[in-house]
Every structure is written in structure tokens, then in C-alpha cells.
Design an enzyme around this catalytic site. Structure first.
Site, mmCIF file in Angstrom:
data_model
loop_
_atom_site.group_PDB
_atom_site.id
_atom_site.type_symbol
_atom_site.label_atom_id
_atom_site.label_comp_id
_atom_site.label_asym_id
_atom_site.label_seq_id
_atom_site.Cartn_x
_atom_site.Cartn_y
_atom_site.Cartn_z
ATOM 1 N N TYR A 1 11.002 15.264 40.845
ATOM 2 C CA TYR A 1 9.816 15.932 40.848
ATOM 3 C C TYR A 1 8.581 15.459 41.705
ATOM 4 O O TYR A 1 8.537 13.434 42.053
ATOM 5 C CB TYR A 1 9.543 15.584 39.213
ATOM 6 C CG TYR A 1 8.364 16.088 38.583
ATOM 7 C CD1 TYR A 1 8.541 16.906 38.390
ATOM 8 C CD2 TYR A 1 7.824 15.279 37.859
ATOM 9 C CE1 TYR A 1 7.644 17.590 38.054
ATOM 10 C CE2 TYR A 1 6.478 16.031 38.270
ATOM 11 C CZ TYR A 1 6.273 17.386 37.655
ATOM 12 O OH TYR A 1 5.305 18.303 37.180
ATOM 13 N N ASP B 1 16.045 9.751 35.988
ATOM 14 C CA ASP B 1 15.417 10.796 34.890
ATOM 15 C C ASP B 1 16.594 12.017 34.668
ATOM 16 O O ASP B 1 16.984 12.954 35.171
ATOM 17 C CB ASP B 1 14.006 11.622 35.806
ATOM 18 C CG ASP B 1 13.005 12.392 35.410
ATOM 19 O OD1 ASP B 1 13.249 13.102 34.361
ATOM 20 O OD2 ASP B 1 12.010 12.477 35.697
ATOM 21 N N ARG C 1 -2.393 3.799 19.352
ATOM 22 C CA ARG C 1 -2.465 3.098 20.740
ATOM 23 C C ARG C 1 -1.243 1.978 20.800
ATOM 24 O O ARG C 1 -0.137 2.428 21.606
ATOM 25 C CB ARG C 1 -3.598 2.588 21.769
ATOM 26 C CG ARG C 1 -2.857 2.275 23.141
ATOM 27 C CD ARG C 1 -4.653 2.481 24.140
ATOM 28 N NE ARG C 1 -4.940 1.940 23.604
ATOM 29 C CZ ARG C 1 -5.052 0.247 22.750
ATOM 30 N NH1 ARG C 1 -4.512 -0.620 23.183
ATOM 31 N NH2 ARG C 1 -6.833 -0.120 22.449
ATOM 32 N N LYS D 1 9.561 19.846 28.242
ATOM 33 C CA LYS D 1 10.080 20.864 28.828
ATOM 34 C C LYS D 1 10.972 21.105 28.031
ATOM 35 O O LYS D 1 10.790 21.165 27.248
ATOM 36 C CB LYS D 1 10.875 20.527 30.231
ATOM 37 C CG LYS D 1 10.137 19.467 31.576
ATOM 38 C CD LYS D 1 9.440 20.727 32.080
ATOM 39 C CE LYS D 1 7.836 19.967 33.205
ATOM 40 N NZ LYS D 1 8.294 18.623 33.766
HETATM 41 C C1 PLP Z 1 7.815 17.815 34.437
HETATM 42 C C2 PLP Z 1 8.623 16.717 34.827
HETATM 43 C C3 PLP Z 1 8.537 15.675 34.836
HETATM 44 C C4 PLP Z 1 6.904 15.574 34.586
HETATM 45 O O1 PLP Z 1 6.978 15.141 33.455
HETATM 46 P P1 PLP Z 1 5.929 15.994 32.730
HETATM 47 O O2 PLP Z 1 5.525 15.801 30.681
HETATM 48 O O3 PLP Z 1 4.728 17.033 33.302
HETATM 49 O O4 PLP Z 1 4.689 14.828 32.706
HETATM 50 C C5 PLP Z 1 9.375 14.247 35.062
HETATM 51 N N1 PLP Z 1 10.895 15.230 35.637
HETATM 52 C C6 PLP Z 1 10.671 15.727 36.157
HETATM 53 C C7 PLP Z 1 12.445 15.951 36.252
HETATM 54 C C8 PLP Z 1 10.590 16.852 35.492
HETATM 55 O O5 PLP Z 1 10.660 18.115 35.732
#
Ligand code: PLP
Length: 393
Positions: free
Chosen positions: A108, A180, A55, A205
Site C-alpha cells: 500500500y 497486512d 484514549r 475497506k
Molecule cells: C487502505 C489500506 C491501508 C490503509 O488503511 P486506512 O484505513 O486507509 O488508513 C493499508 N493497507 C492496505 C492494503 C490498504 O488497502
């Protein structure tokens, strides 16, 4: 049943080899045994390097984090169990009761829900503003604003945040700026080098790229802030799985090739869609008719990205027909996979918004977002053209 004394539990000797493995090993061990209590002291007090309990960190997470650090031009980033875990590590690690957040109004969906549903219970308020309009962002700042959170590219209308002006106003007001960078990736935008304080990724992604690993990354330029986020992530248990980290590391080996190809395909697909009867509008930052084209080209080194959005002239009926006529393009609410995927924001990511609010954002019932993959561009254009033609029959 009697146990064979030749085969005691946990005494396996891993076969030695005088040659090195080429692929990274996967280390699933949750615990690590130390030689002596003194040796453990050395580790906890930073005189020796080692793992104790997964962890708190493990080799696969660390190998992956160092790789993303290098791409972002930074050090000491943290890999966590999802993109939302990265957002959580940041807000719970850095904010306290009484703090205020200014955030992009098209973040998001789950990040918006974090701000709306989770943080107010802890006494943290937020104001949403349009990040293409720096004056609107600045007007939302109060004397309690501790953090600005933006995404470089909005979803699903692919508007480009005025990053230069937002960096400047974060500096001017002494507020932390978190970016982000999931949609742009470090190949198109290096947030920390451009003046952000914190960069976040959903590795799930584009970076991992194969829709089989869920992970996030967060890195602050200031080591003290990074330390606070790491402590919070370990306490909240935002630990990533070693196997997912291993898959993502493997995915990253081809990231640059995949991204270049996906961007080229996106450009070709956007041009192909723009000429079709039945298509009312195409949104692609790499096209001159995109409202933020010049800003996108200046910020992202000429990259238009792998996302294309378009609106059909027909409404929901046309949307249903399009998906039915494109059975080989997964209709799935994600992005960044090696395969092209289609999403329909009014029935998925944006279904919680009122019809009026969707209309105001330009998200009609015929609106689609395409995450373009690495397939053959001509085949993609042909498949989507056929599907669009089925909406005008
Ligand atoms: C998918 C996404 C997230 C969240 O990511 P997860 O891995 O699904 O928790 C955050 N910001 C953006 C822009 C995203 O496309």
C-alpha cells in the site's frame, strides 16, 4: 439566565429497562467516574475491569476488536483509528534505531511512504523485495532485519505473495513476520494460523464495507509484543472513534455474505471482461490465466477475492472514455465498499512512480482496478461492457 435546579449538569439518570437492548449501544463518553481511589487502583492494577479515559480504550473499540479476533482466530487485538494507525502502532511499537525492515515492493502506497519517509529519521532502514519471489526476499535480509512486512495480494496487479516460503524464511532467520491482510480478509487467509507473527487490517475497506468508517486492527501472537503496540498506540493517540467502531461492528454482521457475493461477482466480471474487444488483459487470481492462480487457490481456500484488474488496449484516451461511459460506477480510489468502484492507478495510487517503473509493473495508461461490490452480476457486466465498448468507438 438562571439555571433550573431540577436540571443539574451531568445528573441524567439513564432510563432502566428490565429487557436488554438488541443492538450494541454507542458509548461516546471520554471519561469514566470511579467509586473510590481504591477502586481506581484495582482497575489500573488489573484486579477489576473498567474504563478510565477513552484514549486508553472504550467499549465500542473492544467489542469490535473481539469480533475481529474471533475471525482471525486470535485474542487481544487492538482497534485503532485507521489502517495506517495499525501500521504505525506496529513500527513505532516494535522497532528501534538500527533495526532493518524487509518489505514487499508493492505495498500500500502509504506503507511504502512510512518506510521511505518516516522510519529513516529514526534510524530504521528498509529494503524492498518482490514477495512472489522468496529468494529475493531472503536476499534482502541483513543481520539487523527485525521485521518482514508483506501484503498477501499486491495492488493493483494482484500478484500473490509466496506466503508459505516467506513464513519459513522468517522462522529460519528468527525475524518477525507481519501480514497486512486487508485484501484477503480472514475469510480467505488467516495470517496468524498460517504462521505470521502479526496481522494488520484496514477495517475501513472490506471488513466495515460501507465506506463510512475509518479504522485499523493489529494483533501480535506474542502478548508482550501486543502490549508494546498497545502502549505505543495509547501514547501516540491512535484511538478510534466509538461511532466508527459501532458502524464497523454493524458492517461485520453481514461481512461473510458480502464477501461471498463480491467474490462471486468478481469472478463473473473477470470472465465477462476477458471476452471483450478493447480489453488487452484481465488479472483475477481466481482465473486459470492469472500468473499466480495455483498459489492463490492453495493459500486462499479457493477464493479469488473481490478485486479484478484489467488493461484496455487503448491508453489514457481510452481510460478517460471508459470512466465517462460508466457514470454509475464510482471512480474512487478505495476498495471493499458494498458498491463496485473503479480506480485508475496511473492517475491515483501509482502516479508518484515514473512511467518506466509503472511500465515495469505492467501498469499501463489503460490499466484499471475494480473493487467488485454486491450488485447484480449481470448488471455489472452490462455496465462495464458498455463502458469498454465506448473506448473502441
Ligand atoms: C487502505 C489500506 C491501508 C490503509 O488503511 P486506512 O484505513 O486507509 O488508513 C493499508 N493497507 C492496505 C492494503 C490498504 O488497502
Amino acid at each position: 439566565m438562571t439555571r433550573n435546579s431540577q436540571d443539574p449538569i451531568r445528573r441524567t439518570v439513564f432510563p432502566a429497562s428490565s429487557s436488554r437492548a438488541v443492538a450494541s449501544p454507542i458509548m461516546p463518553s471520554v471519561v469514566y467516574a470511579s467509586d473510590t481511589p481504591d477502586a481506581l487502583d484495582d482497575q489500573y492494577e488489573g484486579r477489576a475491569k473498567g474504563y478510565t479515559y477513552s484514549r486508553e480504550g472504550h467499549p465500542n473499540a473492544e467489542a469490535l476488536a473481539r469480533r475481529i479476533d474471533a475471525m482471525e482466530g486470535t485474542q487481544g487485538g487492538l482497534v485503532v483509528s485507521s489502517g495506517m494507525a495499525a501500521v504505525s502502532a506496529m513500527v513505532f511499537g516494535l522497532l528501534a534505531s538500527g533495526d532493518h525492515v524487509v518489505a514487499g515492493n508493492q505495498l500500500y502506497g502509504r506503507s511504502l511512504r512510512m518506510l521511505a519517509d518516516q522510519l529513516p529519521r529514526l534510524g530504521i532502514e528498509s529494503t524492498l523485495a518482490d514477495p512472489t519471489d522468496a529468494a529475493a526476499m531472503e536476499a534482502a535480509i541483513t543481520d539487523r532485519t527485525k521485521l518482514i512486512l508483506v501484503e498477501t495480494v499486491s495492488n493493483p496487479t494482484l500478484r500473490i505473495a509466496d506466503m508459505k516460503a516467506i513464513v519459513a524464511l522468517a522462522r529460519k532467520h528468527g525475524i518477525l513476520l507481519a501480514v497486512d491482510n486487508t485484501f484477503t480478509t480472514p475469510l480467505a487467509y488467516k495470517a496468524l494460523e498460517q504462521g505470521a507473527d502479526i496481522v494488520i487490517h484496514s477495517i475501513t475497506k472490506l471488513l466495515a464495507g460501507h465506506s463510512d468508517a475509518m479504522l485499523g486492527y493489529v494483533c501480535a501472537r506474542d502478548p508482550a509484543l501486543q502490549g508494546a503496540m498497545i502502549d505505543t498506540a495509547v501514547t501516540l493517540g491512535l484511538t478510534p472513534s466509538p461511532f466508527d467502531c459501532w458502524l464497523a461492528e454493524r458492517g461485520l454482521f453481514t461481512f461473510e455474505l458480502r464477501y461471498q457475493r463480491a467474490c462471486e461477482n468478481a469472478r463473473a466480471l473477470a470472465d465477462c471482461l476477458a471476452d471483450l474487444p478493447g480489453v488487452a488483459q484481465v488479472l483475477y487470481p481466481g482465473r486459470a490465466d492469472h500468473p499466480d492462480h495455483a498459489r492463490a487457490m492453495a493459500l486462499f481456500g479457493g477464493q479469488g477475492g473481490n478485486m479484478v484488474s484489467f488493461a484496455l488496449t487503448g491508453g489514457r484516451e481510452a481510460a478517460n472514455r471508459l470512466v465517462a461511459a460508466a457514470p454509475d460506477l464510482p471512480f474512487a480510489p478505495t476498495l471493499g465498499d458494498v458498491a463496485t468502484t473503479l480506480s485508475h492507478p496511473p492517475s491515483s495510487s501509482h502516479r508518484a512512480l515514473s512511467a518506466e517503473r509503472r511500465e515495469a509493473l505492467g501498469i499501463t495508461e489503460g490499466f484499471f482496478r475494480v473493487s467488485v461490490g454486491i450488485e447484480d452480476a449481470d448488471q455489472l457486466c452490462q455496465e462495464l461492457s458498455q463502458a469498454v465498448a465506448a473506448t473502441t468507438d
